[in-house]
Design a protein around this motif. Structure first.
Motif, PDB file in Angstrom:
ATOM      1  N   VAL A  80     -75.423  -8.354  31.383  1.00 47.17           N
ATOM      2  CA  VAL A  80     -75.607  -9.723  31.857  1.00 47.17           C
ATOM      3  C   VAL A  80     -74.518 -10.770  30.860  1.00 47.17           C
ATOM      4  N   THR A  81     -73.677 -11.510  31.465  1.00 46.28           N
ATOM      5  CA  THR A  81     -72.957 -12.249  30.640  1.00 46.28           C
ATOM      6  C   THR A  81     -73.198 -13.654  30.452  1.00 46.28           C
ATOM      7  N   MET A  82     -72.709 -14.451  29.626  1.00 44.42           N
ATOM      8  CA  MET A  82     -72.800 -15.806  29.352  1.00 44.42           C
ATOM      9  C   MET A  82     -72.864 -16.644  30.804  1.00 44.42           C
ATOM     10  N   ALA A  83     -71.980 -16.387  31.504  1.00 44.56           N
ATOM     11  CA  ALA A  83     -71.551 -17.008  32.766  1.00 44.56           C
ATOM     12  C   ALA A  83     -72.876 -16.782  33.925  1.00 44.56           C
ATOM     13  N   ASP A  84     -73.354 -15.484  33.588  1.00 44.57           N
ATOM     14  CA  ASP A  84     -74.416 -15.180  34.564  1.00 44.57           C
ATOM     15  C   ASP A  84     -75.596 -15.988  34.324  1.00 44.57           C
ATOM     16  N   LEU A  85     -75.853 -16.530  32.924  1.00 41.60           N
ATOM     17  CA  LEU A  85     -76.925 -17.383  32.638  1.00 41.60           C
ATOM     18  C   LEU A  85     -76.787 -18.836  32.553  1.00 41.60           C
ATOM     19  N   GLY A  86     -75.511 -19.161  32.953  1.00 46.90           N
ATOM     20  CA  GLY A  86     -75.190 -20.581  33.142  1.00 46.90           C
ATOM     21  C   GLY A  86     -74.727 -21.165  31.578  1.00 46.90           C
ATOM     22  N   ILE A  87     -74.527 -20.233  30.569  1.00 46.07           N
ATOM     23  CA  ILE A  87     -73.988 -20.559  29.260  1.00 46.07           C
ATOM     24  C   ILE A  87     -72.562 -20.992  29.286  1.00 46.07           C
ATOM     25  N   PRO A  88     -72.285 -21.993  28.928  1.00 47.24           N
ATOM     26  CA  PRO A  88     -70.843 -22.294  28.981  1.00 47.24           C
ATOM     27  C   PRO A  88     -69.953 -21.263  28.213  1.00 47.24           C
ATOM     28  N   ASP A  89     -68.774 -20.850  28.842  1.00 45.27           N
ATOM     29  CA  ASP A  89     -67.830 -19.826  28.423  1.00 45.27           C
ATOM     30  C   ASP A  89     -66.886 -20.594  27.537  1.00 45.27           C
ATOM     31  N   THR A  90     -67.229 -21.186  26.417  1.00 51.05           N
ATOM     32  CA  THR A  90     -66.327 -21.945  25.471  1.00 51.05           C
ATOM     33  C   THR A  90     -65.945 -20.953  24.356  1.00 51.05           C
ATOM     34  N   SER A  91     -65.009 -21.314  23.530  1.00 53.19           N
ATOM     35  CA  SER A  91     -64.376 -20.480  22.596  1.00 53.19           C
ATOM     36  C   SER A  91     -65.573 -20.446  21.430  1.00 53.19           C
ATOM     37  N   GLU A  92     -66.332 -21.563  21.436  1.00 56.04           N
ATOM     38  CA  GLU A  92     -67.179 -21.900  20.172  1.00 56.04           C
ATOM     39  C   GLU A  92     -68.444 -20.883  20.559  1.00 56.04           C
ATOM     40  N   ASN A  93     -68.928 -20.539  21.739  1.00 59.08           N
ATOM     41  CA  ASN A  93     -69.850 -19.706  22.299  1.00 59.08           C
ATOM     42  C   ASN A  93     -69.343 -18.380  22.032  1.00 59.08           C
ATOM     43  N   LYS A  94     -68.351 -18.067  22.424  1.00 52.80           N
ATOM     44  CA  LYS A  94     -67.711 -16.701  22.162  1.00 52.80           C
ATOM     45  C   LYS A  94     -67.660 -16.109  20.943  1.00 52.80           C
ATOM     46  N   LYS A  95     -67.355 -17.164  19.924  1.00 52.45           N
ATOM     47  CA  LYS A  95     -67.129 -16.827  18.561  1.00 52.45           C
ATOM     48  C   LYS A  95     -68.655 -16.688  18.138  1.00 52.45           C
ATOM     49  N   PHE A  96     -69.717 -17.424  18.542  1.00 57.02           N
ATOM     50  CA  PHE A  96     -71.054 -17.120  18.060  1.00 57.02           C
ATOM     51  C   PHE A  96     -71.555 -15.592  18.604  1.00 57.02           C
ATOM     52  N   LEU A  97     -71.184 -15.426  19.923  1.00 59.59           N
ATOM     53  CA  LEU A  97     -71.401 -13.807  20.420  1.00 59.59           C
ATOM     54  C   LEU A  97     -70.610 -12.843  19.701  1.00 59.59           C
ATOM     55  N   ASP A  98     -69.355 -13.189  19.309  1.00 56.09           N
ATOM     56  CA  ASP A  98     -68.685 -12.094  18.442  1.00 56.09           C
ATOM     57  C   ASP A  98     -69.206 -12.037  17.237  1.00 56.09           C
ATOM     58  N   GLY A  99     -69.535 -13.196  16.508  1.00 59.09           N
ATOM     59  CA  GLY A  99     -70.148 -12.999  15.170  1.00 59.09           C
ATOM     60  C   GLY A  99     -71.542 -12.274  15.200  1.00 59.09           C
ATOM     61  N   GLN A 100     -72.352 -12.393  16.262  1.00 59.67           N
ATOM     62  CA  GLN A 100     -73.672 -11.746  16.211  1.00 59.67           C
ATOM     63  C   GLN A 100     -73.462 -10.494  16.427  1.00 59.67           C
ATOM     64  N   ALA A 101     -72.311  -9.900  17.505  1.00 55.43           N
ATOM     65  CA  ALA A 101     -72.095  -8.513  17.672  1.00 55.43           C
ATOM     66  C   ALA A 101     -71.772  -7.900  16.302  1.00 55.43           C
ATOM     67  N   GLU A 102     -70.784  -8.538  15.621  1.00 53.12           N
ATOM     68  CA  GLU A 102     -70.317  -7.839  14.309  1.00 53.12           C
ATOM     69  C   GLU A 102     -71.428  -7.720  13.259  1.00 53.12           C
ATOM     70  N   GLY A 103     -72.394  -8.738  13.290  1.00 52.33           N
ATOM     71  CA  GLY A 103     -73.478  -8.677  12.394  1.00 52.33           C
ATOM     72  C   GLY A 103     -74.260  -7.606  12.538  1.00 52.33           C
ATOM     73  N   THR A 104     -74.403  -7.344  14.081  1.00 51.41           N
ATOM     74  CA  THR A 104     -75.345  -6.018  14.573  1.00 51.41           C
ATOM     75  C   THR A 104     -74.646  -4.807  13.971  1.00 51.41           C
ATOM     76  N   THR A 105     -73.557  -4.788  14.257  1.00 48.98           N
ATOM     77  CA  THR A 105     -72.661  -3.457  13.973  1.00 48.98           C
ATOM     78  C   THR A 105     -72.596  -3.071  12.392  1.00 48.98           C
ATOM     79  N   ILE A 106     -72.588  -4.146  11.685  1.00 50.72           N
ATOM     80  CA  ILE A 106     -72.718  -3.806  10.272  1.00 50.72           C
ATOM     81  C   ILE A 106     -74.169  -3.405   9.942  1.00 50.72           C
ATOM     82  N   PHE A 107     -75.186  -4.083  10.327  1.00 48.48           N
ATOM     83  CA  PHE A 107     -76.473  -3.854  10.238  1.00 48.48           C
ATOM     84  C   PHE A 107     -77.059  -2.353  10.602  1.00 48.48           C
TER      85      PHE A 107
END
Length: 147
Positions: A80-107
Motif C-alpha cells: 500500500v502506497t501513500m497515494a493509496d491512502l490519500g496521503i499527499p505524495d510530496t517531497s517532504e512526505n517522501k523524505k519522512f518515509l525514507d527516513g523511517q525506512a532507513e531508521g528501521t534498517t539500522i535498527f
C-alpha cells in the motif's frame, strides 16, 4: 569500430539513467514488500526443527513485526502506497518515509546481529514459544482491519 563502441556505451548509459529515474519516481510501499511470512507453523512442526532453523524463523518474524507494527494505524499489509491512502505524495512526505525506512534498517541490522550472537544460548522451548507468539501476533494483524 570505435565509434560503434562509443555509441553503444552512450546508449547504455542513457538507458540506465532513464530506468533509475523511473525507479525513483515510482510510489513506495509504506510497509516493506519484504514484510511477509511464507509459512506459519505449529508446535509439533517447530519441535522437530534444529535450533539453527528456529533461530532463522525467529529472526524472520522479528523483521516482519518491526516492518509492520509502526504502521498499523495506517495499513497492515505490504504494497500500500501513500497515494493509496490519500496521503499527499510530496517531497517532504517522501523524505519522512525514507527516513523511517532507513531508521528501521539500522535498527534491524543491530537487532539481527544481537539475535545471531545471543539467541543460540536460548532454551529451544522458549524459542519455539516466541516464534508461536510472533506468528499469532502476525495472524491477528490480518484480522485488525475487521475491528
Amino acid at each position: 569500430m570505435k565509434s560503434k563502441i562509443f555509441l553503444l556505451s552512450v546508449l547504455f548509459f542513457l538507458t540506465t539513467a532513464a530506468v533509475s529515474a523511473q525507479a525513483k519516481n515510482a510510489p513506495r510501499s509504506i510497509i516493506s514488500t519484504t514484510a511477509l511470512i511464507r509459512k506459519y507453523h505449529d508446535q509439533k512442526e517447530l519441535s522437530g526443527m534444529q535450533k539453527g532453523e528456529l533461530l532463522e524463523l525467529y529472526i524472520e518474524r522479528i523483521k516482519v513485526l518491526v516492518k509492520t507494527l509502526p504502521y498499523i494505524a495506517l495499513v497492515t499489509k505490504p504494497g500500500v502506497t501513500m497515494a493509496d491512502l490519500g496521503i499527499p505524495d510530496t517531497s517532504e512526505n517522501k523524505k519522512f518515509l525514507d527516513g523511517q525506512a532507513e531508521g528501521t534498517t539500522i535498527f534491524l541490522d543491530t537487532t539481527v546481529d544481537f539475535q545471531r550472537k545471543m539467541m543460540p544460548y536460548s532454551d529451544k522451548g522458549n524459542l519455539i514459544a516466541a516464534i508461536l507468539f510472533y506468528e499469532n501476533t502476525l495472524k491477528s494483524l490480518h484480522e485488525f482491519n475487521d475491528l
